[in-house]
Design a protein around this motif. Structure first.
Motif, mmCIF file in Angstrom:
data_model
loop_
_atom_site.group_PDB
_atom_site.id
_atom_site.type_symbol
_atom_site.label_atom_id
_atom_site.label_comp_id
_atom_site.label_asym_id
_atom_site.label_seq_id
_atom_site.Cartn_x
_atom_site.Cartn_y
_atom_site.Cartn_z
ATOM 1 N N MET A 1 0.828 -1.186 0.000
ATOM 2 C CA MET A 1 0.000 0.000 0.000
ATOM 3 C C MET A 1 0.872 1.251 0.000
ATOM 4 O O MET A 1 0.577 2.192 -0.708
ATOM 5 C CB MET A 1 -0.908 -0.041 1.227
ATOM 6 N N LEU A 2 1.915 1.238 0.809
ATOM 7 C CA LEU A 2 2.819 2.382 0.845
ATOM 8 C C LEU A 2 3.545 2.517 -0.495
ATOM 9 O O LEU A 2 3.827 3.628 -0.943
ATOM 10 C CB LEU A 2 3.816 2.238 1.995
ATOM 11 N N ARG A 3 3.813 1.403 -1.135
ATOM 12 C CA ARG A 3 4.472 1.429 -2.450
ATOM 13 C C ARG A 3 3.613 2.181 -3.459
ATOM 14 O O ARG A 3 4.124 2.984 -4.247
ATOM 15 C CB ARG A 3 4.722 0.012 -2.935
ATOM 16 N N TYR A 4 2.293 1.962 -3.440
ATOM 17 C CA TYR A 4 1.415 2.662 -4.368
ATOM 18 C C TYR A 4 1.406 4.162 -4.094
ATOM 19 O O TYR A 4 1.376 4.969 -5.025
ATOM 20 C CB TYR A 4 -0.003 2.112 -4.299
ATOM 21 N N ALA A 5 1.422 4.545 -2.830
ATOM 22 C CA ALA A 5 1.449 5.968 -2.485
ATOM 23 C C ALA A 5 2.724 6.611 -3.021
ATOM 24 O O ALA A 5 2.684 7.718 -3.570
ATOM 25 C CB ALA A 5 1.344 6.150 -0.979
ATOM 26 N N ILE A 6 3.842 5.928 -2.875
ATOM 27 C CA ILE A 6 5.110 6.468 -3.365
ATOM 28 C C ILE A 6 5.099 6.549 -4.891
ATOM 29 O O ILE A 6 5.567 7.542 -5.468
ATOM 30 C CB ILE A 6 6.283 5.616 -2.849
ATOM 31 N N ILE A 7 4.555 5.540 -5.552
ATOM 32 C CA ILE A 7 4.490 5.552 -7.019
ATOM 33 C C ILE A 7 3.644 6.723 -7.518
ATOM 34 O O ILE A 7 4.049 7.464 -8.422
ATOM 35 C CB ILE A 7 3.938 4.211 -7.549
ATOM 36 N N PHE A 8 2.463 6.929 -6.920
ATOM 37 C CA PHE A 8 1.621 8.048 -7.330
ATOM 38 C C PHE A 8 2.293 9.380 -7.037
ATOM 39 O O PHE A 8 2.176 10.336 -7.807
ATOM 40 C CB PHE A 8 0.248 7.981 -6.648
ATOM 41 N N PHE A 9 3.025 9.472 -5.938
ATOM 42 C CA PHE A 9 3.734 10.699 -5.593
ATOM 43 C C PHE A 9 4.826 11.006 -6.618
ATOM 44 O O PHE A 9 4.974 12.146 -7.063
ATOM 45 C CB PHE A 9 4.318 10.589 -4.188
ATOM 46 N N VAL A 10 5.579 9.995 -7.017
ATOM 47 C CA VAL A 10 6.637 10.189 -8.017
ATOM 48 C C VAL A 10 6.035 10.597 -9.360
ATOM 49 O O VAL A 10 6.556 11.492 -10.043
ATOM 50 C CB VAL A 10 7.493 8.905 -8.151
ATOM 51 N N ILE A 11 4.932 9.967 -9.749
ATOM 52 C CA ILE A 11 4.261 10.354 -10.998
ATOM 53 C C ILE A 11 3.787 11.800 -10.913
ATOM 54 O O ILE A 11 3.900 12.559 -11.889
ATOM 55 C CB ILE A 11 3.087 9.396 -11.304
ATOM 56 N N ALA A 12 3.287 12.214 -9.757
ATOM 57 C CA ALA A 12 2.839 13.591 -9.584
ATOM 58 C C ALA A 12 4.001 14.565 -9.717
ATOM 59 O O ALA A 12 3.866 15.627 -10.342
ATOM 60 C CB ALA A 12 2.169 13.765 -8.224
ATOM 61 N N ILE A 13 5.147 14.225 -9.159
ATOM 62 C CA ILE A 13 6.316 15.098 -9.265
ATOM 63 C C ILE A 13 6.770 15.205 -10.715
ATOM 64 O O ILE A 13 7.038 16.305 -11.213
ATOM 65 C CB ILE A 13 7.460 14.582 -8.371
ATOM 66 N N ILE A 14 6.844 14.082 -11.413
ATOM 67 C CA ILE A 14 7.270 14.088 -12.816
ATOM 68 C C ILE A 14 6.285 14.884 -13.670
ATOM 69 O O ILE A 14 6.687 15.695 -14.518
ATOM 70 C CB ILE A 14 7.430 12.647 -13.338
ATOM 71 N N ALA A 15 4.994 14.683 -13.451
ATOM 72 C CA ALA A 15 3.989 15.416 -14.219
ATOM 73 C C ALA A 15 4.055 16.909 -13.912
ATOM 74 O O ALA A 15 3.884 17.744 -14.810
ATOM 75 C CB ALA A 15 2.595 14.870 -13.907
ATOM 76 N N GLY A 16 4.332 17.258 -12.669
ATOM 77 C CA GLY A 16 4.462 18.667 -12.305
ATOM 78 C C GLY A 16 5.660 19.322 -12.972
ATOM 79 O O GLY A 16 5.580 20.458 -13.445
ATOM 80 N N VAL A 17 6.771 18.607 -13.030
ATOM 81 C CA VAL A 17 7.976 19.136 -13.683
ATOM 82 C C VAL A 17 7.738 19.316 -15.172
ATOM 83 O O VAL A 17 8.206 20.289 -15.777
ATOM 84 C CB VAL A 17 9.182 18.197 -13.417
ATOM 85 N N LEU A 18 7.007 18.409 -15.784
ATOM 86 C CA LEU A 18 6.744 18.490 -17.214
ATOM 87 C C LEU A 18 5.616 19.458 -17.559
ATOM 88 O O LEU A 18 5.336 19.683 -18.730
ATOM 89 C CB LEU A 18 6.418 17.090 -17.774
ATOM 90 N N GLY A 19 4.954 20.008 -16.559
ATOM 91 C CA GLY A 19 3.941 21.024 -16.807
ATOM 92 C C GLY A 19 2.521 20.518 -16.894
ATOM 93 O O GLY A 19 1.627 21.252 -17.313
ATOM 94 N N PHE A 20 2.281 19.299 -16.522
ATOM 95 C CA PHE A 20 0.924 18.752 -16.529
ATOM 96 C C PHE A 20 0.304 18.956 -15.145
ATOM 97 O O PHE A 20 0.273 18.053 -14.317
ATOM 98 C CB PHE A 20 0.940 17.265 -16.893
ATOM 99 N N GLY A 21 -0.189 20.158 -14.895
ATOM 100 C CA GLY A 21 -0.686 20.517 -13.572
ATOM 101 C C GLY A 21 -1.893 19.714 -13.121
ATOM 102 O O GLY A 21 -1.992 19.318 -11.966
#
Length: 54
Positions: A1-21
């Motif tokens: 469960m914690l692994r999924y939270a970390i995965i979604f968090f990393v995807i959010a960071i990558i999407a934020g850096v690429l400009g997909f707010g």
């Protein structure tokens, strides 16, 4: 469960850096919900383990 939270968090960071707010916000929200579910299940598990030993 914690692994999924970390995965979604990393995807959010990558999407934020690429400009997909919008995607970044959605992924951060999902990560937060999954993390809180993880915390609740952790506390329930710890309490049931303590009560089972007594």
């Amino acid at each position: 469960m914690l692994r999924y939270a970390i995965i979604f968090f990393v995807i959010a960071i990558i999407a934020g850096v690429l400009g997909f707010g919008g995607i970044a916000g959605a992924m951060a929200g999902i990560a937060e919900i999954v993390f809180y579910i993880f915390l609740v299940l952790l506390v329930v598990s710890l309490l049931s383990g303590l009560l089972k030993k007594a």
